[in-house]
Write an enzyme that holds these catalytic residues in place. Structure first.
Site, PDB file in Angstrom:
ATOM      1  CE  LYS A  71      41.613   8.657 -25.760  1.00  0.00           C
ATOM      2  NZ  LYS A  71      40.261   8.490 -25.238  1.00  0.00           N
ATOM      3  CD  GLU A  86      34.927   2.200 -24.060  1.00  0.00           C
ATOM      4  OE1 GLU A  86      34.456   3.160 -24.974  1.00  0.00           O
ATOM      5  OE2 GLU A  86      35.823   2.102 -23.627  1.00  0.00           O
ATOM      6  CD  GLU A 127      41.789   9.356 -21.825  1.00  0.00           C
ATOM      7  OE1 GLU A 127      42.018   8.140 -21.915  1.00  0.00           O
ATOM      8  OE2 GLU A 127      42.809   9.929 -20.852  1.00  0.00           O
ATOM      9  CD  GLU A 186      45.164   4.673 -17.442  1.00  0.00           C
ATOM     10  OE1 GLU A 186      44.160   4.437 -18.543  1.00  0.00           O
ATOM     11  OE2 GLU A 186      45.402   5.848 -16.953  1.00  0.00           O
TER      12      GLU A 186
END
Length: 478
Positions: A229, A274, A322, A462
């Site tokens: 990733k 987050e 992910e 995005e």
């Protein structure tokens, strides 16, 4: 003069239902950490520590512990966020030119679960008293040049009364017209009132075409097996000829993105969903996000928006893969510091005004290692950067980020938050944010997790969904 830090914490009577912490976001230079009606706001600067390089977290930790170990603290509440508090922002990369920083304010206002307080801090011999602390706060909240007319207008519409120290008489204390007069601004200011349509946007380090090529190159690297990733970010520059009002930006973010943590440190502003690490006593918690769906994609589809999110987001193998990488990254790094850990077996869907995310909460009981519980900054040193903002393996992803992004992320995707002398603290990841680079220019950042199934056009879209919170708070149509 004395170099010993002294602090006085005074309980306050504040009705959090009247607007809570965001009502104190009244200055462009405020230090801020806010979620729902809870959080901290700092005024002024008593001391500052800066560092760069790979040891920036540990150097900051040493400075903070030396500062507070002999501090003279009067704190009748002794809850997280009372007593000495520093706000901080750290560079994403050890190679960044951005100086990581801890800032010790002169005044802190805090609200937590309906309990409110004021802390005054000093390195001088000045006597700290309840009345003096309240007067000092009133001084910070008094109108600056050019602000009087706007504030007086709002004061006329605010309720009469006094905000006093709990059990105080109110003599010499600031009134609610001074401290709470911005309630109306929080609830009625609209995005259109924040700008006049003259704002302009332009690409930052890479054009959209060049950034999509970088995504394609990242996918190609993943397919070779070099990494699993990669997180790639891009920047855009906003120019607002009438000037950037950081206080209004923070109020907008705190009001609209209540499930996020609104932050403001030295021109870095945003609202992150987050949580890298939150420490309270020996309990540590984190919120991990990976997997994103633009809420605009649900317009006109059959069924409820949440049903659409569950079908498209939670049902996506690419998104779940992910997310699993991000969870594994954090739990692996946190495990050596923990004697017990719990994480969601299945991610939940976090609903925000602009996007949905796949999210998981992690909770750990910190281990006593050689007679000490690890500090916030020691944990950050071990955890950052996670796969959610860098990729995996970390070293390979970090090298590829520097090669493909063609920019210094600065504090974007780095830890931002606060810590106190007792070891408590909250450190989010600086996402959905921007750096105010001048009175009229703002640099916005957004990034995406790239895996083997990523499509450059979709990833670009995005980033625009993730720019939206800051663009709207600046009064820019998106």
């Amino acid at each position: 003069m004395t170099s010993t830090l002294r602090t006085l914490t005074v309980p306050l009577d504040v009705d959090s239902s009247s607007g809570g912490l965001p009502s104190f976001l009244v200055r462009d230079d405020v230090l801020c950490w806010s979620r729902r009606e809870n959080g901290l706001v700092g005024f002024g600067e008593l001391a500052r520590f800066t560092a760069s390089g790979p040891d920036r977290f540990l150097e900051a930790d040493i400075w903070w512990r030396h500062l507070v170990i002999e501090a003279d603290v009067t704190d009748p509440l002794e809850i997280p966020g009372t007593g000495p508090v520093a706000f901080g922002s750290f560079a994403f990369s050890k190679t960044s030119a951005y100086e990581s920083r801890l800032i010790l304010p002169e005044i802190v206002v805090g609200i937590r679960d309906g309990q409110s307080w004021l802390t005054q801090l000093t390195l001088d011999d000045v006597e700290l008293t309840e009345a003096g602390a309240l007067a000092a706060l009133a001084g910070w909240l008094s109108p600056a040049d050019g602000e009087s007319e706007e504030r007086e207008s709002d004061e006329r519409e605010s309720e009469d009364g006094e905000l006093t120290a709990a059990g105080g008489s109110g003599v010499g204390h600031p009134t609610s017209s001074q401290l709470l007069s911005f309630r109306r601004l929080i609830t009625t200011t609209t995005a259109s009132q924040l700008g006049d349509g003259k704002a302009t946007l332009e690409s930052g380090s890479l054009s959209e075409t060049a950034w999509k090529q970088a995504v394609a190159e990242g996918v190609a690297a993943i397919r070779t097996g070099k990494l699993e990733k990669l997180v790639l970010a891009r920047d855009v520059m906003a120019t607002l000829p009438d000037g950037v009002n950081a206080a209004k930006v923070l109020r907008q973010l705190a009001s609209r993105y209540r499930e996020c943590w609104t932050y403001g440190v030295d021109g870095l502003v945003g609202a992150t969903p987050e949580m890298l690490i939150q420490v309270e006593g020996r309990t540590a918690q984190a919120r991990v996000l990976a997997g994103t769906l633009d809420r605009r994609d649900a317009e006109g589809v059959d069924g409820s928006p949440m049903e659409y999110a569950e079908r498209v987001l939670a049902g996506s193998e690419k998104q779940r893969h992910e997310h699993e990488i991000a969870i594994q990254s954090l739990t692996t790094q946190l495990a050596p510091f923990s004697e017990a850990m719990n994480a969601h077996s299945e991610p939940f869907i976090l609903e925000l005004p602009n996007v949905w995310h796949l999210a998981s909460d992690v909770k750990a009981e910190l281990a006593d290692i050689e007679g000490h519980v690890p500090t916030c900054l020691a944990l950050i040193n071990a955890l950052h950067p996670t796969a959610a903002v860098c990729g995996t393996p970390t070293l390979v992803a970090g090298e590829l980020i520097r090669e493909l992004e063609h920019m210094d992320r600065g504090p974007y995707a780095g830890p931002v938050g606060w810590l106190d002398a007792a070891g408590n603290g909250e450190w989010g990841i600086a996402l959905r944010g921007a750096i105010i680079e001048s009175p009229t220019t703002v640099r916005l950042y957004a990034g995406c997790g790239i895996v083997e199934g990523s499509v450059p056009d979709a990833e670009l879209a995005e980033t625009w969904a993730k720019f939206r919170p800051m663009l709207e708070s600046l009064g820019i149509s998106s």
